[in-house]
Design an enzyme around this catalytic site. Structure first.
Site, PDB file in Angstrom:
ATOM      1  CB  ALA A   1      -0.960  -0.008   1.195  1.00 20.66           C
TER       2      ALA A   1
ATOM      3  N   GLY B   1       5.861   8.296   1.110  1.00 16.17           N
ATOM      4  CA  GLY B   1       6.714   8.050   2.283  1.00 16.17           C
ATOM      5  C   GLY B   1       7.595   6.828   2.060  1.00 16.17           C
ATOM      6  CG  HIS B   2       5.880   2.941   1.820  1.00 14.88           C
ATOM      7  ND1 HIS B   2       4.551   3.236   1.698  1.00 14.88           N
ATOM      8  CD2 HIS B   2       6.012   2.202   2.946  1.00 14.88           C
ATOM      9  CE1 HIS B   2       3.884   2.712   2.711  1.00 14.88           C
ATOM     10  NE2 HIS B   2       4.739   2.083   3.486  1.00 14.88           N
TER      11      HIS B   2
ATOM     12  CE  LYS C   1       1.883   8.021  10.064  1.00 14.10           C
ATOM     13  NZ  LYS C   1       1.603   6.668  10.404  1.00 14.10           N
TER      14      LYS C   1
END
Ligand code: PAF
Length: 282
Positions: free
Chosen positions: A36, A40-41, A153
């Site tokens: 998903a 950020g990833h 995060k």
């Protein structure tokens, strides 16, 4: 368009692919994910590529870090879409093991990190860090990367992973990367996809309330009063409930009375059935 990303699914395939790159003199960066994927990833993949010459992402929705009542079944899954995004960010290899590869019949070992995993998230989700620590230990030992990249995060998760790598003498550098945010400050998260349009508007208040709390504590307000006020502001903004707003020591997450040590504000709050977490340096 980038070339399709090679995908391996077993430990033997992963190790063979990595050994071949090591033979070529390349260093290995690992980016563990549950898919998903969002920006950020992808920022973790870019950091891995800057730091190391070969970037491996992993995709495994880890059942051990979800309690039975949590969102394991509805957690968003789109391996093909994730692979395309990873390739566009410069990832070189995807490791996407099946559950039976990670947890074969008879699997009986858990990695439990005490201290830093017992508070905050550890209190609200008692199963969570055991599941994370177990799967991350396995992924690190399967890939044996030079460095592994995790988002700030999930700040407490990052501290737990640093601790386990240190305690178990796993020869890897754990690199924390800054939280990526939407234009209104909401921390990027795969779970943001669950939010309705109304909830999404309220979600952005989390970031503002945390900023206000940081200002208040710098202005000299007592830490516990600032935490209580932030909690009230989140409820007034429309959050369904607040698990915690806490200003803690940035390294140990132990409570602090004043800003005489490096501090971090961490928060977790619910919007309907969606739980959001965020944190910032104070
Ligand atoms: O942060 C995550 O996505 C997961 O907790 C991790 C580190 C990939 C372990 O499953």
């Amino acid at each position: 368009m980038s070339a399709p990303l090679p995908i391996v699914r077993t430990v033997a395939e992963l190790r063979a692919a990595i050994a071949a790159k090591r033979q070529e003199g390349k260093t290995i960066g690992l980016v563990p994910t549950m898919g998903a994927l969002h920006e950020g990833h992808l920022s973790l993949v870019r950091a891995a590529k800057q730091h190391c010459r070969f970037a491996v992402a992993t995709l495994f929705v880890n059942p051990k870090q979800f309690a039975p009542h949590e969102d394991f079944d509805r957690y968003p899954r789109d391996e093909a879409g994730d692979a395309t995004l990873l390739a566009s960010a410069g990832c070189d290899l995807l490791y996407a093991p099946e559950r039976a590869v990670m947890y074969p019949d008879g699997f009986a070992t858990s990695v439990l990190v005490s201290s830093v995993s017992t508070m905050l998230e550890g209190q609200m989700r008692p199963h969570f860090f055991g599941g994370v620590a177990t799967v991350v230990t396995k992924l690190l030992l399967q890939a044996m990367p030079d460095a592994a990249f995790f988002g700030e995060k999930d700040y407490q998760q990052l501290l737990v992973i640093k601790q386990l790598a240190r305690d178990l003498d796993i020869p890897v550098e754990i690199v924390g990367c800054p939280t990526m945010r939407e234009h209104d400050g909401l921390a990027m998260s795969s779970r943001n996809a669950y939010l309705s349009a109304d909830e999404r508007r309220v979600a952005a208040r989390l970031n503002f309330v945390m900023h206000d709390a940081i200002k208040a504590v710098h202005a000299g307000a007592p830490v516990d009063a600032v935490e209580a006020e932030a909690n009230r502001h989140l409820t007034a903004a429309g959050f369904t409930s607040v698990d915690y707003v806490a200003i803690r020591n940035a390294d140990t997450l132990k409570p602090i009375a004043s800003l005489t040590e490096p501090a971090r504000i961490l928060a977790a709050a619910w919007l309907g059935k969606t739980r959001l977490i965020d944190n910032m340096a104070v």
